[in-house]
Design an enzyme around this catalytic site. Structure first.
Site, mmCIF file in Angstrom:
data_model
loop_
_atom_site.group_PDB
_atom_site.id
_atom_site.type_symbol
_atom_site.label_atom_id
_atom_site.label_comp_id
_atom_site.label_asym_id
_atom_site.label_seq_id
_atom_site.Cartn_x
_atom_site.Cartn_y
_atom_site.Cartn_z
ATOM 1 N N SER A 5 1.215 -0.982 0.027
ATOM 2 C CA SER A 5 -0.182 -0.015 0.001
ATOM 3 C C SER A 5 0.958 1.578 -0.214
ATOM 4 O O SER A 5 0.820 1.799 -0.777
ATOM 5 C CB SER A 5 -0.690 -0.375 0.886
ATOM 6 O OG SER A 5 0.039 -0.028 2.707
ATOM 7 N N ASP B 93 -3.094 6.887 10.313
ATOM 8 C CA ASP B 93 -3.071 5.410 10.412
ATOM 9 C C ASP B 93 -2.293 4.851 11.299
ATOM 10 O O ASP B 93 -1.835 4.407 11.853
ATOM 11 C CB ASP B 93 -2.910 4.581 9.483
ATOM 12 C CG ASP B 93 -2.548 4.541 8.880
ATOM 13 O OD1 ASP B 93 -1.919 5.564 8.195
ATOM 14 O OD2 ASP B 93 -2.910 4.178 7.383
ATOM 15 N N HIS C 70 0.289 4.984 7.174
ATOM 16 C CA HIS C 70 0.435 5.977 4.986
ATOM 17 C C HIS C 70 0.678 7.548 5.652
ATOM 18 O O HIS C 70 0.736 8.167 6.346
ATOM 19 C CB HIS C 70 -0.709 5.643 4.760
ATOM 20 C CG HIS C 70 -0.623 3.969 4.541
ATOM 21 N ND1 HIS C 70 -1.849 3.011 5.184
ATOM 22 C CD2 HIS C 70 -0.402 3.301 3.661
ATOM 23 C CE1 HIS C 70 -2.111 2.339 5.284
ATOM 24 N NE2 HIS C 70 -1.324 2.056 3.798
#
Length: 792
Positions: free
Chosen positions: A89, A265, A268
């Site tokens: 991600s 979070d 990221h």
């Protein structure tokens, strides 16, 4: 070994606008097996591995300049290119930010755990994200396909993964061992791809552990360091006999250590950090293709042109010639050294001192100039010294301004004469204006519009002095001889012509010198054309005053015609050989814009000189020491009007919101600020009787300071800052400024010496020299045309 730990997030500014992280130096590379503590002298390695923040969001790579790519530039660079992002991600975030440089409208939507394609058909750019969150057999198979000869390979491959392995296997040591085995099997494939494509392995960014959700708590910075250490050691040792072609993208870690606390979070990065990382990637690939002036990272040294080689040969010959001349002269001096009289015990003295020959001065001047030009070339063309981006803060501009104002006030002396705009005062005026302009350039204050508008007035004031000074000379002296014209043109243009040759830049690049040169010729032609009107004639008959005003009126009409007829202006200056002097990037628009911006101010200077000299001749002005310029009532009234006008203009310039609109008004209103300053400075007798020797000293070399800053104080043709001493911005500024001022002063002396030799007073000799100079420029134009054709 572990990564260099950067815990501090507090930023502090020094007066020159550079930023440090509290108690830590972030330009150090990561201390990992297989890497050096500092990167080698390679701007690409610096860009990929080190840097620091300037302000909150501006990233400064160590030693080089980053270019901010626009959409058109990105598409131009990536035309017919295929870029592949492979990983988890975090790599997907980098993919989105990279694509948004090409297409800002691209939205982050769709299934996050799938491949995401992007294609821009207008530029044939293809960017793919391939979802492979772990370094395993699936990622290996994807990479292996590209190693086959029959398959089209991506031009750029960006890969990286680790956090999923930590998460899925709960941070176990067995997972780390498996990661090492998998990356070991992938390393040869990446190395093979790196021979034909650009391959980057993105090291894992740190996390902000306090914000991590429960199912991510096992992703600790200690685990991430261990995985990064494994990746670097294995990939860097994948080739035994040479350096690995797979590039470590470790700079994102430094960026993340400063910004991860802004994460939503804890895993990221915030969007601004992702954009910075993507722009770094764009610079790594595109700088060597597009070669942007303000993007020195990853750029090769420009090739040496034929004209530059010839210039190097000329200066080398001058240095050798002067050394030979000096040795011969020294030996002759020793032979003629007076001997001691044995009877008296005294030394017999030479009666006649050997005069310094013109040849010696000529060789000495070119010898010194050759050494100085070598320094210019090394600073801004040879990639020998580092360059960094400018970064504007209010403190970086206003604190140095306060420094120089204090020094200027401290060093003051009485003027030799107390006339309006006397020589000491005009030198002082040029000096403080030039210093303010220099601070404006090095601080990057052009991004702050109010400062920009005030600096525009300073440039206009320079041109106002050009009109005032040259008009006064011709009006009083009546000297329209060719010697005077050649002297002025030589002093104005000598350094710029040499720099055009040595630095491979067009004449128009140094825009201020062409501007002053053209306006000088306009003043000369206006007054020299029939009927020649000078002060001696006008004193005998007032009719001549009317004739001069008529001339000035026609000049104003001519200026207005050219200003509002861009087509006519461009036709005139697009004619060969004028086009070679005034074109920039293939057209004369830049020259038209610069000329038009201050189109009336030289005329205002001429008109002011005419009115002032007429009043002075009729003894209307009181210019004695300590006396006000007019009667007390008139002086007080004019002072009040001047102060109000000065403040009104300053408020208008400070509230300016649209640069284009303010630039349109500037030619007409700048004279208000200039005249207000002149009256404030000259009406009170005590103000007219003193001057700042500090500012006046700089004023005498103001032209050299303005030109030299391009290459040996600033860098990348004024886009950046020259770095002679890395890691210490304050010391670097002090050292580079000292060298810069010394060089400017020496060039001023050299120019004066050469002007005396090359421009003789005898007309017949002067015409022969002018013929030689014309032949030289013809040869230069021919060589320049040949070079241009070879480039295309």
């Amino acid at each position: 070994m572990t990564y260099l730990s950067l815990n501090a997030s507090k930023r502090s500014f020094n007066p020159f606008g550079h930023v440090y992280l509290a108690n830590v130096q972030v330009t150090l590379c990561l201390s990992l097996p297989g890497t050096e503590e500092f990167p080698r002298n390679d701007s690409c390695e610096y860009l990929l591995s080190s840097g620091r923040f300037l302000g909150e969001k501006v990233w400064q790579p160590h030693s080089c300049m980053m270019h901010k790519y626009k959409i058109s530039e990105a598409k131009n660079c990536l035309v017919d290119k295929h870029i592949a992002f492979i990983g988890d991600s975090r790599i997907r975030q980098l993919f989105y930010s990279f694509v948004k440089i090409i297409n800002p409208q691209f939205k982050e939507e769709g299934n996050k755990h799938e491949n995401i394609p992007f294609e821009d058909k207008t530029a044939s750019v293809k960017v793919d994200f391939l979802w492979h969150p772990e370094v395993n057999g699936s990622m290996k198979q994807c990479i292996k396909v590209w190693t086959e000869d029959s398959i089209a390979k991506p031009h750029v491959i960006v890969a990286g993964a680790a956090t999923w392995s930590i998460k899925i296997h709960n941070g176990s040591s067995e997972a780390l061992s498996q990661y090492k085995m998998n990356i070991t099997s992938i390393a040869p494939l990446l190395e093979k791809l790196a021979k034909t494509s650009d391959v980057y392995w993105v090291l894992q960014d740190p996390v902000y552990e306090d914000l991590l959700s429960e199912n991510r708590k096992m992703i600790t910075n200690e685990k991430i360091d261990a995985y990064n250490e494994a990746a670097v050691s294995i990939l860097n040792s994948s080739t035994r006999n040479s350096k690995s072609n797979v590039k470590m993208f470790s700079v994102s870690k430094l960026i993340a250590q400063e910004t991860i606390m802004e994460s939503l979070d804890g895993l990221h990065l915030p969007e601004s950090s992702r954009e910075t990382t993507a722009m770094i990637l764009m610079n790594v690939y595109c700088n060597k293709i597009l070669k942007p002036v303000d993007g020195s990272c990853c750029q090769p040294r420009p090739p040496v042109t034929l004209i530059q080689k010839l210039a190097a040969c000329f200066f080398t010959s001058s240095i050798i010639g002067y050394l030979i001349f000096y040795i011969i002269h020294r030996n002759a001096h020793r032979k003629n050294k007076p001997c001691t009289d044995l009877e008296s015990g005294e030394e017999k003295k030479n009666i006649i001192n050997t005069p310094v020959s013109s040849l010696e001065i000529l060789l000495q001047s070119f010898c010194k100039l050759g050494l100085i030009m070598a320094y210019f070339y090394m600073c801004d063309r040879a990639n020998l010294f580092m360059k960094e981006n400018k970064f504007y803060t209010h403190s970086s501009f206003f604190i140095p301004i306060i420094y120089i104002l204090v020094l200027g006030v401290f060093y003051n002396e009485n003027t030799k004469e107390t006339k309006v705009l006397n020589r000491e005062q005009t030198d002082e005026w040029k000096g403080w204006m030039q210093l303010v302009i220099l601070i404006y350039h090095i601080s990057g204050a052009s991004t702050f519009l109010p400062v920009y508008m005030h600096i525009r007035v300073l440039v206009a004031a320079y041109l106002f002095q050009t009109g005032y000074g040259h008009f006064s000379y011709f009006w009083i002296k009546g000297d329209f001889g060719i010697h005077r014209v050649c002297q002025v043109l030589f002093r104005l243009n000598f350094l710029v012509v040499v720099l055009c040759i040595v630095m491979d830049r067009p004449y128009q690049f140094y825009y201020f010198v062409p501007l002053v040169t053209v306006w000088f010729m306009v003043i000369y032609v206006t007054l020299a054309l029939w009927p020649q009107i000078i002060q001696k004639k006008a004193n005998g008959n007032c009719f001549w005053h009317f004739g001069l005003l008529l001339k000035l009126g026609f000049l104003l009409l001519f200026i207005c015609f050219l200003a509002y007829s861009q087509g006519a202006f461009e036709k005139i200056f697009s004619l060969w050989p004028l086009s070679k002097c005034f074109e920039l990037k293939g057209n004369v628009y830049e020259w038209w814009f610069r000329w038009r911006l201050d189109r009336y101010v030289v005329f205002h200077g001429m008109l002011f000189a005419f009115i002032y000299l007429a009043l002075q001749k009729r003894q209307i002005l009181s210019e004695g020491k300590g006396e006000p310029l007019f009667s007390n009532k008139i002086s007080n009234f004019l002072l009040f009007i001047s102060v109000v006008s000065f403040l009104t203009y300053s408020i208008w310039a400070s509230s300016c919101k649209n640069k284009a609109e303010c630039n349109e008004l500037h030619p007409s209103v700048s004279v208000v600020q200039i005249l207000a300053f002149i009256l404030i400075r000259n009406i009170p007798g005590y103000a007219r009787s003193v001057y700042s020797s500090f500012f006046a000293w700089f004023g005498k070399i103001s032209l050299e300071l303005f030109i030299c800053q391009y290459h040996i104080w600033l860098a990348a043709d004024t886009r950046g800052i020259l770095v002679l001493i890395p890691g210490n911005p304050m010391l670097n500024i002090i050292v580079s400024t000292f060298i810069f001022v010394c060089v400017a002063h020496e060039i001023s002396q050299i120019t004066n010496d050469l002007a005396q030799i090359i421009i003789p007073k005898d007309n017949s000799s002067l015409l022969k020299r002018l013929a030689c100079i014309a032949a030289f420029f013809c040869g230069l134009l021919i060589l320049s045309s040949i070079q241009d054709k070879s480039k295309h």
